[in-house]
Design a protein around this motif. Structure first.
Motif, PDB file in Angstrom:
ATOM      1  N   SER A  64      -2.810   0.882  -8.590  1.00 26.36           N
ATOM      2  CA  SER A  64      -1.568   0.674  -9.324  1.00 26.36           C
ATOM      3  C   SER A  64      -0.981   2.004  -9.778  1.00 26.36           C
ATOM      4  N   HIS A  65      -1.848   2.901 -10.249  1.00 32.37           N
ATOM      5  CA  HIS A  65      -1.392   4.225 -10.683  1.00 32.37           C
ATOM      6  C   HIS A  65      -0.737   4.986  -9.534  1.00 32.37           C
ATOM      7  N   LEU A  66      -1.304   4.859  -8.334  1.00 31.38           N
ATOM      8  CA  LEU A  66      -0.760   5.551  -7.169  1.00 31.38           C
ATOM      9  C   LEU A  66       0.478   4.862  -6.604  1.00 31.38           C
ATOM     10  N   SER A  67       0.755   3.645  -7.072  1.00 32.29           N
ATOM     11  CA  SER A  67       1.879   2.836  -6.556  1.00 32.29           C
ATOM     12  C   SER A  67       1.736   2.577  -5.056  1.00 32.29           C
ATOM     13  N   LEU A  68       0.507   2.259  -4.641  1.00 29.45           N
ATOM     14  CA  LEU A  68       0.281   1.956  -3.229  1.00 29.45           C
ATOM     15  C   LEU A  68       1.017   0.678  -2.849  1.00 29.45           C
ATOM     16  N   PRO A  69       1.465   0.581  -1.609  1.00 29.98           N
ATOM     17  CA  PRO A  69       2.169  -0.635  -1.174  1.00 29.98           C
ATOM     18  C   PRO A  69       1.240  -1.829  -0.992  1.00 29.98           C
ATOM     19  N   SER A  79       5.716  10.048  -2.709  1.00 34.07           N
ATOM     20  CA  SER A  79       6.318   9.295  -1.608  1.00 34.07           C
ATOM     21  C   SER A  79       5.313   8.999  -0.500  1.00 34.07           C
ATOM     22  N   SER A  80       4.352   9.900  -0.298  1.00 31.82           N
ATOM     23  CA  SER A  80       3.323   9.666   0.730  1.00 31.82           C
ATOM     24  C   SER A  80       2.393   8.538   0.313  1.00 31.82           C
ATOM     25  N   TRP A  81       2.016   8.511  -0.972  1.00 30.83           N
ATOM     26  CA  TRP A  81       1.163   7.432  -1.461  1.00 30.83           C
ATOM     27  C   TRP A  81       1.878   6.086  -1.362  1.00 30.83           C
ATOM     28  N   THR A  82       3.125   6.053  -1.764  1.00 28.65           N
ATOM     29  CA  THR A  82       3.830   4.773  -1.873  1.00 28.65           C
ATOM     30  C   THR A  82       4.300   4.217  -0.538  1.00 28.65           C
ATOM     31  N   ARG A  83       4.406   5.061   0.476  1.00 27.71           N
ATOM     32  CA  ARG A  83       4.926   4.598   1.762  1.00 27.71           C
ATOM     33  C   ARG A  83       3.885   4.557   2.872  1.00 27.71           C
ATOM     34  N   SER A  84       2.839   5.387   2.774  1.00 30.15           N
ATOM     35  CA  SER A  84       2.015   5.594   3.960  1.00 30.15           C
ATOM     36  C   SER A  84       0.520   5.418   3.748  1.00 30.15           C
ATOM     37  N   VAL A  85       0.076   4.975   2.576  1.00 30.29           N
ATOM     38  CA  VAL A  85      -1.351   4.832   2.306  1.00 30.29           C
ATOM     39  C   VAL A  85      -1.646   3.425   1.795  1.00 30.29           C
ATOM     40  N   VAL A  86      -2.633   2.784   2.399  1.00 34.02           N
ATOM     41  CA  VAL A  86      -3.160   1.498   1.939  1.00 34.02           C
ATOM     42  C   VAL A  86      -4.576   1.737   1.431  1.00 34.02           C
ATOM     43  N   GLY A  87      -4.892   1.250   0.230  1.00 33.41           N
ATOM     44  CA  GLY A  87      -6.190   1.495  -0.371  1.00 33.41           C
ATOM     45  C   GLY A  87      -7.202   0.414  -0.032  1.00 33.41           C
TER      46      GLY A  87
END
Length: 207
Positions: A125-130, A79-87
């Motif tokens: 993509s693996h991390l499901s970043l937004p 949930s932290s990767w998908t909501r709060s991290v931009v790569g």
């Protein structure tokens, strides 16, 4: 960085989403906690540490390296990767991605950069970043960059692609009595070319 939309509310209810852009990230979880505590909505961090620059070929340093090319996905809950991290993509890709060999064929530098570019996209993509963040685009038409970005937005439409465009992109041609002119090959013109070559994809944004 204000184009990350976690939902799709009506236009009248849109809110400004702000993030913290960080280049050096020795420990991501406490950094994310600090950023959220400071009132930001997300943190933009490099997908790969600069010292882990990759190359191709049997004798390359990448092949000999035994460690992973970046931090583990188990550092934080999904949930932290998908909501709060931009790569943030590595900056060394450019201008290598646009380089050409002596006879017009693909150069080794371009092959290395493309392989690393695709590897970082696969990791995002693996991390499901937004979203992922590209550095400022190279000068010129940059057709290969446009091709790779277009492939990205076509194949992975579930995250956004942000392109860095500085606020200051004007020349003094307008004179004291007229408005300033946009630099012919400045960052905004480069962004406009990329957007056109990508058929104005709704997944592309300015950051």
């Amino acid at each position: 960085l204000d184009h990350l939309s976690m939902a799709s509310p009506p236009a009248k209810q849109r809110t400004l989403v702000l993030g913290s852009d960080v280049n050096c990230v020795p420990n991501l979880p406490p950094l994310l906690t600090e950023v959220i505590t400071d009132g930001f909505d997300f943190v933009a961090v490099p997908l790969v540490h600069p010292r882990n620059r990759r190359d191709s070929g049997a004798s390359g340093i990448s092949k000999a390296r035994s460690s992973a090319f970046t931090r583990s996905d188990l550092l934080m809950p999904s949930s932290s990767w998908t909501r709060s991290v931009v790569g943030k993509l590595s900056t060394w890709f450019w201008p290598a991605i646009e380089s050409v060999g002596e006879n017009g064929e693909m150069s080794q530098a371009r092959r290395n950069a493309e392989d690393a570019f695709k590897q970082e996209l696969a990791w995002a993509s693996h991390l499901s970043l937004p979203a992922i963040l590209l550095p400022m685009l190279p000068a010129g038409r940059a057709p290969n960059t446009a091709r790779l970005v277009n492939q990205c937005v076509q194949q992975t439409p579930y995250y956004q692609v942000w392109v860095t465009v500085p606020f200051d992109d004007t020349a003094d041609a307008g004179g004291a009595d007229g408005p300033p002119d946009v630099t012919p090959d400045g960052p905004w013109a480069r962004w406009d070319r990329l957007r056109t070559l990508c058929d104005h994809s709704p997944a592309l944004f300015v950051a």
